[in-house]
Design a protein around this motif. Sequence first.
Motif, short mmCIF file in Angstrom:
data_model
loop_
_atom_site.label_atom_id
_atom_site.label_comp_id
_atom_site.label_asym_id
_atom_site.label_seq_id
_atom_site.Cartn_x
_atom_site.Cartn_y
_atom_site.Cartn_z
N LEU A 559 31.93 72.95 80.10
CA LEU A 559 33.14 72.38 79.51
C LEU A 559 34.40 72.80 80.27
CD1 LEU A 559 32.15 72.68 75.76
CD2 LEU A 559 32.43 70.59 77.09
N ALA A 563 36.97 70.38 81.81
CA ALA A 563 38.41 70.49 81.48
C ALA A 563 39.25 70.57 82.75
CB ALA A 563 38.63 71.72 80.59
N PRO B 91 42.71 71.85 74.49
CA PRO B 91 41.91 70.97 75.34
C PRO B 91 40.76 70.34 74.52
CG PRO B 91 41.59 73.30 75.94
CD PRO B 91 42.65 73.27 74.91
N GLU B 93 37.83 69.63 75.28
CA GLU B 93 36.51 70.26 75.48
C GLU B 93 36.32 71.43 74.52
OE1 GLU B 93 38.46 69.42 78.04
OE2 GLU B 93 37.24 67.77 78.78
N PHE B 96 35.46 70.09 71.27
CA PHE B 96 34.07 69.65 71.27
C PHE B 96 33.12 70.84 71.17
CE2 PHE B 96 30.59 66.98 71.77
CZ PHE B 96 29.74 67.46 72.75
N VAL B 100 30.32 71.44 68.33
CA VAL B 100 28.89 71.70 68.57
C VAL B 100 28.46 72.98 67.85
CG1 VAL B 100 27.23 72.37 70.35
CG2 VAL B 100 28.76 70.44 70.73
N LEU B 101 29.26 74.03 67.99
CA LEU B 101 28.89 75.31 67.38
C LEU B 101 28.79 75.20 65.86
CD1 LEU B 101 28.48 78.38 67.90
CD2 LEU B 101 30.91 78.64 67.45
#
Lengths: 572, 115
Positions: A559, A563, B91, B93, B96, B100-101
């Motif tokens: 990630l 990013a 950000p 990500e 995201f 997910v976690l």
Amino acid sequence: MVSGGSDSNSHLFLPQSLTTSFQSCLPHNIFLNVWGDGINCWQALSQSDGRWRYSSNNPESSTFAAGIALEALSGVVSLASSEIDQFMIGAVKNDIVKLFDSIEKYDDGTFYFDEKLVNMREQQGPLATTSSVVRGLTAFSSVITESLNLPGDKILGIAKFFLGIGIPGDTKNFFDQVDLLACLENNRVSIPLILSLPSTVISLTKKDSLKVKVNTVLGSHAPPLTVTLVRAFSSSARDNSIIENQELKFDPQDAVYFLDDLPASFDVGEYIFVFKMLVQDSEQQTVYATGTLTQVPIYVTGLIKIENAKIAVLDSDLGSVETQKKLDLAGESTVSVSANHLQKLRLSFQMSTPLGNAFKPHQAFLRLRHETKVEHTFVVGSSGKKFEITLDFLGLVEKFFYLSGRYDIQLTVGDAVMENSLLREIGYVELDLPEPPENASRPPPQPVDPYTRYGPKAEITHIFRAPEKRPPEELSLAFLVLTILPLFGFIIGLLRLGVNLKNFPTSAVPATFAVIFHLGIAAVLLLYVLFWLKLDLFTTLKTLCFLGVFLMVVGHRTLSHLASASAKLKSA
Amino acid sequence: MARSTGKDAQALFHSLRSAYAATPTTLKIIDLYVGFAVFTALIQVVYMAIVGSFPFNSFLSGVLSCVGTAVLAVCLRIQVNKDNKEFKDLPPERAFADFVLCNLVLHLVIMNFLG
């Protein structure tokens, strides 16, 4: 010489065995001041009542000490036989007679010596005291030439005391008992003769004869005697003696005196026989102590006739017999009757002795036992030869706790002189009693059979609750398919939106990380499926730890790469 | 009156549709995901209504997994949306990764409760 104490002249204890050994090994002309010491002791320590003191310091006089002193004096006399002063011997003999004034007795003719000291630490009991006196007495009488004039019945009383105590539990007492009897067995004062019976029960059916034995205290043979049965009377009618002055014959083979035939008027029962014995040789009469009269209780047993036994059920008001059955008490048969609470039960029989007299046994009981083990016992009354009991159930209803049913009947007739005592189940009675009222007392609880209480109990089968109704399998499967359908809808929607994998990193390293990231997520989901299927929480959590950490590292890498890529794109 | 309300409703619907078309694709994906999750939950509720709630824990875990993942997806949408001033510096990500976690934790709990 053994002396104990400060003043050697005041204590003189000479064991008999020591004096005899002295005597045997010493020549006669060696001067021992035994006699002088003996006289000094006697003057210092003997008291006027025949007792002796233990020492000149102790004012208490003791009978036990007198016995020891007599024994010692007999040793002195035997050692210094040439110097004996007859006056002193006479004085000692008088002392012994005075000592016998303090003898104590029981009512049954036994005699004994006892001590009542205050200051002594250990009290010598009557056994030790009497044994010591008799030991000294017999030892002294064996060394002097004249005889001691002591009453023979007191010696016999002492012998009877020691024979009557059985076997003492203490070893010292046992020694004293055996030692005294051994001294009396063969002594020069008077030898007691004991009359005993091998059996005090005479059976009329077996035609036993009366046997009497006469022995010395340790069981040796007695000289020829005349044994006479002076009187024999029943213990219930003491004035009426059945036999008078009957001499017993001697059987030399068994060494018993016997009376062959009891007179025909001897019925069963308890009797007291009074015996007298006399030494036949008149010169020997002073040597032996035979006593005056000896009383012995005798049981005469026989078969008691029980006849005319019957059991009947009577009507309460009229007294008329409803059922009557004969009982065979000697045999094994049983009877059965039935009654209700308005009737009476009557049991009757007749008893008589072999000579036809009326007989009243010690025990005549009738017992009724219910099925529930509740028991009731009644005494059978008698008048003369007739025995009868009537149970009026109308009055007994409450005593029986209103329990109806079968009652077993048990009859007990017994006595010590009855050779055919009986305890027999004679049958049963079916009893019909009315219903108990509200406040009737309950029968007492019977002892529980321990096996029913502590034994294995009935097996408990667990009834599981009925399982819930599950839906039919087809319905479940149909809905399973329906639940999966939205997933397909999602995928189709995604395709329609035009998803693409453009942002997927193309260069090698990031690409592998990205792939591993996706594989990691898939692995965790697979772990969850396994967890549901068969794993437990602990292993799952352990594995999850490792996978999670791994995933975090990889995911971070991927990630952050993405990013940075998009940031570059933005800035560019 | 009814006709005007009907026409108004139709006009409203059309304007909504056109406005929605302007949303970025990523957000549309998330919306689709949320719809999928809710729909799955609804099907499970209908099943329970038919057969009864006997293994109630299973029903709950199933429904709650769908609802939970929908909620997490909504959170993700909020954080990823560029129009949202609050999360400007976050950000996407990172958002995201959080998504997910949280989903993984949720599904662990769900699997445990499933029985």
